[in-house]
Motif scaffolding. Structure first.
Motif, PDB file in Angstrom:
ATOM      1  N   UNK A 102      -2.683   8.253   6.414  1.00 14.03           N
ATOM      2  CA  UNK A 102      -2.760   9.703   6.399  1.00 14.03           C
ATOM      3  C   UNK A 102      -4.027  10.150   5.679  1.00 14.03           C
ATOM      4  N   UNK A 103      -4.544  11.302   6.045  1.00 14.71           N
ATOM      5  CA  UNK A 103      -5.827  11.780   5.551  1.00 14.71           C
ATOM      6  C   UNK A 103      -5.882  11.824   4.023  1.00 14.71           C
ATOM      7  N   UNK A 104      -4.772  12.159   3.384  1.00 13.83           N
ATOM      8  CA  UNK A 104      -4.760  12.382   1.945  1.00 13.83           C
ATOM      9  C   UNK A 104      -5.058  11.132   1.121  1.00 13.83           C
ATOM     10  N   UNK A 105      -4.855   9.940   1.677  1.00 10.47           N
ATOM     11  CA  UNK A 105      -5.045   8.725   0.880  1.00 10.47           C
ATOM     12  C   UNK A 105      -6.242   7.905   1.335  1.00 10.47           C
ATOM     13  N   UNK A 106      -6.981   8.386   2.301  1.00 15.79           N
ATOM     14  CA  UNK A 106      -8.154   7.645   2.760  1.00 15.79           C
ATOM     15  C   UNK A 106      -9.220   7.609   1.673  1.00 15.79           C
ATOM     16  N   UNK A 107      -9.879   6.463   1.573  1.00 18.52           N
ATOM     17  CA  UNK A 107     -10.892   6.298   0.546  1.00 18.52           C
ATOM     18  C   UNK A 107     -10.319   5.916  -0.803  1.00 18.52           C
ATOM     19  N   UNK A 108      -9.013   5.734  -0.870  1.00 17.44           N
ATOM     20  CA  UNK A 108      -8.337   5.386  -2.128  1.00 17.44           C
ATOM     21  C   UNK A 108      -7.390   4.216  -1.844  1.00 17.44           C
ATOM     22  N   UNK A 109      -7.870   2.970  -1.959  1.00 15.11           N
ATOM     23  CA  UNK A 109      -7.055   1.816  -1.581  1.00 15.11           C
ATOM     24  C   UNK A 109      -5.706   1.756  -2.286  1.00 15.11           C
ATOM     25  N   UNK A 110      -5.656   2.104  -3.553  1.00 16.42           N
ATOM     26  CA  UNK A 110      -4.387   2.045  -4.286  1.00 16.42           C
ATOM     27  C   UNK A 110      -3.393   3.051  -3.717  1.00 16.42           C
ATOM     28  N   UNK A 111      -3.842   4.287  -3.531  1.00 14.79           N
ATOM     29  CA  UNK A 111      -2.957   5.316  -2.978  1.00 14.79           C
ATOM     30  C   UNK A 111      -2.569   4.980  -1.545  1.00 14.79           C
ATOM     31  N   UNK A 112      -3.497   4.392  -0.792  1.00 15.92           N
ATOM     32  CA  UNK A 112      -3.221   4.019   0.594  1.00 15.92           C
ATOM     33  C   UNK A 112      -2.128   2.950   0.665  1.00 15.92           C
ATOM     34  N   UNK A 113      -2.197   1.955  -0.219  1.00 17.17           N
ATOM     35  CA  UNK A 113      -1.175   0.912  -0.227  1.00 17.17           C
ATOM     36  C   UNK A 113       0.187   1.501  -0.607  1.00 17.17           C
ATOM     37  N   UNK A 114       0.211   2.372  -1.612  1.00 17.64           N
ATOM     38  CA  UNK A 114       1.469   2.995  -2.024  1.00 17.64           C
ATOM     39  C   UNK A 114       2.064   3.808  -0.875  1.00 17.64           C
ATOM     40  N   UNK A 115       1.206   4.503  -0.151  1.00 17.26           N
ATOM     41  CA  UNK A 115       1.674   5.267   1.014  1.00 17.26           C
ATOM     42  C   UNK A 115       2.262   4.338   2.066  1.00 17.26           C
ATOM     43  N   UNK A 116       1.583   3.199   2.294  1.00 15.53           N
ATOM     44  CA  UNK A 116       2.056   2.246   3.309  1.00 15.53           C
ATOM     45  C   UNK A 116       3.424   1.690   2.935  1.00 15.53           C
ATOM     46  N   UNK A 117       3.602   1.337   1.674  1.00 16.32           N
ATOM     47  CA  UNK A 117       4.892   0.822   1.221  1.00 16.32           C
ATOM     48  C   UNK A 117       5.975   1.866   1.432  1.00 16.32           C
ATOM     49  N   UNK A 118       5.671   3.117   1.101  1.00 20.42           N
ATOM     50  CA  UNK A 118       6.654   4.177   1.292  1.00 20.42           C
ATOM     51  C   UNK A 118       6.994   4.351   2.762  1.00 20.42           C
ATOM     52  N   UNK A 119       6.014   4.186   3.635  1.00 17.59           N
ATOM     53  CA  UNK A 119       6.266   4.267   5.066  1.00 17.59           C
ATOM     54  C   UNK A 119       7.250   3.184   5.507  1.00 17.59           C
ATOM     55  N   UNK A 120       7.092   1.976   4.988  1.00 17.07           N
ATOM     56  CA  UNK A 120       8.025   0.897   5.341  1.00 17.07           C
ATOM     57  C   UNK A 120       9.427   1.200   4.825  1.00 17.07           C
ATOM     58  N   UNK A 121       9.524   1.762   3.633  1.00 20.62           N
ATOM     59  CA  UNK A 121      10.843   2.106   3.085  1.00 20.62           C
ATOM     60  C   UNK A 121      11.501   3.196   3.933  1.00 20.62           C
ATOM     61  N   UNK A 122      10.699   4.152   4.390  1.00 19.24           N
ATOM     62  CA  UNK A 122      11.230   5.162   5.302  1.00 19.24           C
ATOM     63  C   UNK A 122      11.701   4.524   6.609  1.00 19.24           C
ATOM     64  N   UNK A 171       9.965  -6.412  -2.339  1.00 19.15           N
ATOM     65  CA  UNK A 171      10.801  -5.205  -2.484  1.00 19.15           C
ATOM     66  C   UNK A 171      11.067  -4.518  -1.143  1.00 19.15           C
ATOM     67  N   UNK A 172      10.130  -4.607  -0.221  1.00 22.68           N
ATOM     68  CA  UNK A 172      10.333  -4.016   1.107  1.00 22.68           C
ATOM     69  C   UNK A 172      11.396  -4.788   1.863  1.00 22.68           C
ATOM     70  N   UNK A 173      11.332  -6.112   1.803  1.00 25.56           N
ATOM     71  CA  UNK A 173      12.348  -6.932   2.448  1.00 25.56           C
ATOM     72  C   UNK A 173      13.735  -6.639   1.867  1.00 25.56           C
ATOM     73  N   UNK A 174      13.795  -6.439   0.558  1.00 23.91           N
ATOM     74  CA  UNK A 174      15.078  -6.109  -0.066  1.00 23.91           C
ATOM     75  C   UNK A 174      15.609  -4.777   0.449  1.00 23.91           C
ATOM     76  N   UNK A 175      14.706  -3.818   0.642  1.00 21.60           N
ATOM     77  CA  UNK A 175      15.124  -2.512   1.165  1.00 21.60           C
ATOM     78  C   UNK A 175      15.648  -2.647   2.595  1.00 21.60           C
TER      79      UNK A 175
END
Length: 352
Positions: A102-122, A171-175
């Protein structure tokens, strides 16, 4: 034995801004018109699906299923290929993969990874709300830039990469386990999980997690020159999803597996529409039936020669012609003699 379900189609390569590919109802009717009985939905494509809403609302999930049912279509699985890729991105690929987020986390690898993890949990919650049993994704990659060891890889580099990959995914696999969903990694070049050995390395590090499973796509194995039939023999207990995609490999004196940076149409190894490549699908369907695979046979269309509409139209009858209605009884039952245990013992001389 179980009969494989199908044919189904992965919608990622067909979704677009023009009708009938720009909304779920129309693309479902389009798929049904070609003879497909199921669709696999890319969860990142807002034209077709709202992942966050599906994770929160069973009412929305019922609406999605109702739209598909009206077209005579079932939902096979959701996919988070793009989001899964972002769970682990080597810095060399930061810019190339930024557009997946998503546009909001581009250019920020840490925020991008956190967003990706949240997407998998969703996706775990959405899959449960939709009554699904499996989910498709990519593993991402930390070690891939070091695939060919020159200069020689430092001792422990690959181990460190896989330790970190497992740490991010556990943690994603556990979810997904809590949601009752199998998480299926597409074994794919460009991912750290790109063949059987790398899957084993990862599986060991996540403690042989019961939800760590495989999306089997033979096209990626043919292009690596890996035995895609033996792969089924070895890993059938972990194969929970199946992409039906064809490919061909025609090496020459000028290029081989790496294909010399050539565009797809000039590569020694390239993806093809079903029936135009070299994959032995008759053998694949037979092996999957032998091992009781009871998931969907899902067309993933990618071809640098044939038009997508023709590929989709040809894909459904191709898959349908390979589906095996598994035997309900042994072929030699007609010759059964009805002999009981006592007679068997007598035949063997055991009661003398």
């Amino acid at each position: 034995m179980k009969t494989i379900k199908g044919p189904a189609i992965f919608l990622a390569q067909f979704a677009g801004d023009a009708a009938p590919f720009n909304n779920l109802a129309d693309i479902a009717h389009w798929a049904a018109g070609h003879g497909y009985k199921g669709v696999q939905i890319p969860s990142w494509d807002a034209r077709l699906f709202d992942l966050a809403r599906a994770a929160e609302s069973t009412t929305y999930c019922d609406e999605v299923k109702g739209i598909l049912a009206e077209a005579g279509i079932a939902l096979t699985e959701l996919s988070t290929h793009l989001q899964g890729q972002l769970v682990a991105v080597h810095p060399a690929y930061d810019l190339a993969f930024d557009g997946f987020a998503t546009q909001q986390v581009r250019g920020n690898p840490k925020a991008r990874q956190e967003w990706a993890v949240q997407q998998l949990l969703l996706a775990a919650q959405a899959s449960r709300n939709l009554g699904l049993s499996a989910h498709a994704t990519f593993s991402g990659a930390l070690a891939w830039p070091f695939i060919y060891p020159w200069p020689q890889r430092p001792a422990g580099l690959v181990e460190t990469a896989f330790d970190e990959l497992a740490k991010r995914w556990r943690p994603i696999l556990d979810a997904f386990d809590e949601a009752g969903i199998d998480l299926c990694y597409e074994i794919h070049p460009g991912e750290d999980l790109h063949d059987g050995i790398t899957f084993e390395m990862f599986l060991e590090r996540v403690g042989n997690h019961p939800r760590c499973n495989i999306l089997y796509d033979p096209s990626h194995f043919l292009l690596q020159q890996l035995d895609y039939l033996s792969f089924i023999d070895i890993y059938h207990q972990r194969i929970r999803m199946f992409h039906v995609k064809d490919a061909e490999f025609n090496p020459s004196g000028r290029q081989g597996v790496y294909s010399g940076f050539q565009p797809w149409i000039e590569r020694a190894g390239r993806f093809r529409s079903l029936g135009d490549g070299q994959v032995d699908f008759s053998a694949i369907f037979s092996k999957l039936a032998q091992y009781d695979f009871n998931g969907w046979a899902v067309l993933e269309w990618e071809c640098c020669i044939k038009d997508s509409e023709q590929g989709a139209a040809e894909g459904a009858p191709f898959i349908a012609s390979h589906l095996i209605n598994v035997a309900a009884r042994a072929f030699d039952d007609f010759a059964a003699s009805g002999i009981d245990l006592a007679t068997n013992r007598s035949l063997l001389g055991l009661d003398r």
